[in-house]
Each structure stands twice: as structure tokens, then as C-alpha cells.
Design a protein around this motif. Sequence first.
Motif, short mmCIF file in Angstrom:
data_model
loop_
_atom_site.label_atom_id
_atom_site.label_comp_id
_atom_site.label_asym_id
_atom_site.label_seq_id
_atom_site.Cartn_x
_atom_site.Cartn_y
_atom_site.Cartn_z
N ILE A 91 0.87 -1.17 0.00
CA ILE A 91 0.00 0.00 0.00
C ILE A 91 0.92 1.22 0.00
CG2 ILE A 91 -0.18 0.16 2.50
CD1 ILE A 91 -3.18 0.76 2.13
N THR A 92 0.45 2.32 -0.52
CA THR A 92 1.31 3.51 -0.58
C THR A 92 1.22 4.33 0.69
OG1 THR A 92 -0.37 4.95 -1.56
CG2 THR A 92 1.02 3.67 -3.10
N TYR A 93 2.26 5.12 0.90
CA TYR A 93 2.26 6.07 2.02
C TYR A 93 1.04 6.97 1.92
CZ TYR A 93 7.22 4.73 2.32
OH TYR A 93 8.38 4.03 2.42
N GLY A 94 0.73 7.39 0.70
CA GLY A 94 -0.41 8.29 0.48
C GLY A 94 -1.74 7.65 0.85
N THR A 95 -1.91 6.39 0.54
CA THR A 95 -3.15 5.70 0.88
C THR A 95 -3.33 5.62 2.39
OG1 THR A 95 -3.09 4.44 -1.18
CG2 THR A 95 -4.46 3.56 0.60
N ILE A 96 -2.24 5.26 3.09
CA ILE A 96 -2.34 5.24 4.56
C ILE A 96 -2.62 6.63 5.09
CG2 ILE A 96 -1.02 4.90 6.70
CD1 ILE A 96 0.24 2.46 5.41
N ALA A 97 -1.97 7.64 4.51
CA ALA A 97 -2.20 9.02 4.95
C ALA A 97 -3.68 9.37 4.81
CB ALA A 97 -1.33 9.98 4.16
N GLN A 98 -4.30 9.00 3.68
CA GLN A 98 -5.73 9.27 3.50
C GLN A 98 -6.57 8.52 4.53
OE1 GLN A 98 -6.33 8.12 -0.58
NE2 GLN A 98 -5.97 10.19 -1.35
N HIS A 123 7.72 -2.78 5.63
CA HIS A 123 8.24 -3.04 4.28
C HIS A 123 7.11 -3.12 3.25
CE1 HIS A 123 7.53 -7.02 6.11
NE2 HIS A 123 7.20 -7.40 4.89
N ARG A 124 5.88 -3.29 3.69
CA ARG A 124 4.74 -3.37 2.77
C ARG A 124 4.21 -1.99 2.37
NH1 ARG A 124 1.81 -8.08 6.31
NH2 ARG A 124 3.40 -9.67 5.94
N VAL A 125 4.85 -0.94 2.83
CA VAL A 125 4.44 0.42 2.47
C VAL A 125 5.44 0.96 1.45
CG1 VAL A 125 3.83 2.71 3.32
CG2 VAL A 125 3.49 0.72 4.79
N VAL A 126 4.92 1.42 0.32
CA VAL A 126 5.76 1.87 -0.78
C VAL A 126 5.33 3.27 -1.23
CG1 VAL A 126 6.20 -0.50 -1.56
CG2 VAL A 126 4.27 0.77 -2.53
N SER A 127 6.17 3.86 -2.05
CA SER A 127 5.83 5.18 -2.60
C SER A 127 4.91 5.00 -3.81
CB SER A 127 7.13 5.91 -2.95
OG SER A 127 7.30 6.06 -4.31
N ALA A 128 4.27 6.07 -4.21
CA ALA A 128 3.39 6.03 -5.38
C ALA A 128 4.19 5.80 -6.66
CB ALA A 128 2.60 7.32 -5.48
N SER A 129 5.50 6.05 -6.61
CA SER A 129 6.31 5.93 -7.83
C SER A 129 7.35 4.82 -7.76
CB SER A 129 7.02 7.26 -8.10
OG SER A 129 7.86 7.59 -7.00
N GLY A 130 7.26 3.93 -6.79
CA GLY A 130 8.23 2.84 -6.69
C GLY A 130 8.28 2.29 -5.28
N ILE A 131 9.43 1.73 -4.95
CA ILE A 131 9.57 1.04 -3.67
C ILE A 131 9.63 1.99 -2.47
CG2 ILE A 131 12.08 0.85 -3.71
CD1 ILE A 131 11.61 -2.08 -2.63
N ARG A 151 10.10 -9.53 -2.02
CA ARG A 151 10.22 -10.71 -2.90
C ARG A 151 9.80 -11.97 -2.14
NH1 ARG A 151 15.07 -8.28 -4.32
NH2 ARG A 151 16.19 -9.80 -3.07
N HIS A 152 10.24 -12.09 -0.90
CA HIS A 152 9.90 -13.24 -0.06
C HIS A 152 8.38 -13.38 0.07
CE1 HIS A 152 10.14 -16.21 3.11
NE2 HIS A 152 9.58 -15.39 3.99
N GLU A 153 7.69 -12.27 0.14
CA GLU A 153 6.23 -12.28 0.28
C GLU A 153 5.51 -12.33 -1.07
OE1 GLU A 153 5.03 -9.14 2.91
OE2 GLU A 153 6.12 -10.02 4.61
N GLY A 154 6.27 -12.45 -2.16
CA GLY A 154 5.67 -12.59 -3.48
C GLY A 154 5.29 -11.29 -4.16
N VAL A 155 5.81 -10.17 -3.66
CA VAL A 155 5.53 -8.87 -4.26
C VAL A 155 6.69 -8.54 -5.19
CG1 VAL A 155 5.15 -6.41 -3.84
CG2 VAL A 155 4.22 -8.11 -2.26
#
Length: 158
Positions: A91-98, A123-131, A151-155
Motif C-alpha cells: 500500500i502507498t504512504y499516500g493511501t495510509i495518509a488518506q 516493508h509493505r508500504v511503498v511510494s506512489a512511484s516505486g519502492i 520478494r519473499h512475500e511474493g511482491v
Amino acid sequence: MPSPFDAVLEAPFGKLGVRVAEGALRELVYLPESTPLVDSSDALIARLARQLEAYYSDPRATFDIPLAPAGTDFQHRVWRAISAIPCGSVITYGTIAQQIGSVPRAVGQACGDNWFPILIPCHRVVSASGIGGFSHHTDGYLLNIKHWLLRHEGVMLI
């Protein structure tokens, strides 16, 4: 010189420094591969080590380690949102922020301040433009750890 950690555990991506206090996990710290191991006879650390090994074998493994209180009310809101992200998802930082009525940068800071990585899966939180970053870093071994965990979690990200 004694170790600043109660234990240093082997991990597939390097090492994990462990601090415990009064029957609860106080902190997990990602460490470089070159960090010497530190053994412990503490029952909580042994339980944590078993649960981490289960996670390394199967990313859907769960944790039930008691966590020592840490962080601000805002950080706890972010960490609760992070804890709800299922394995194999990001999920993105922005989504959590919302979700919590904040801004992405503040969410990123709270992610970087996470005392219990892996257990609270920042580690499951990513930017809107990448990792995005990881533990207040945007390169080096810490970002390599984030790649390994995802990668270990299949992402599969860039």
C-alpha cells in the motif's frame, strides 16, 4: 566491548539486533551481515527466533510476541494501518495518509520509526512511484532488505 543488543540473530538478509525488557520485545534492528552474532538464553528471544524462522520459511507465518509500549499516538495509528496490510500486498504512504487523515511524508517518518519491523510490516508500504525508502534510508543494505522481504512475500516491484 559488550553488544548493545540482548541478541543478534541470523537472518536471510543479514542480521537482526534484538532488545527485550520486562518480558516484551523492545526493539528489532536491521543490521549488516558483518555484525557478530550474540547468543541469548532468554525465553522470549528464543520464541521470537522460532517465529522469525517460521516467517523465513513461510511469509504467511504469524507473530504473537508481546511488544513493549513505544511511539506516539500518531505512530500507533500508522502502525495499526500497516499491520492490517496482508502478506503479499503493498500500500502507498499516500493511501495510509488518506486512511488516517495525514500526509504521506508523516506516514513515511512513522514507518521509519517502527520499533518492530517484520512484526509490524513497514516493508509493505511503498511510494506512489516505486519502492520508496526503508528505515529512513533510500539506498544501501536497508533498501536491499526491503527488496528481500517483498520478494519473499511474493511482491514484485522495480
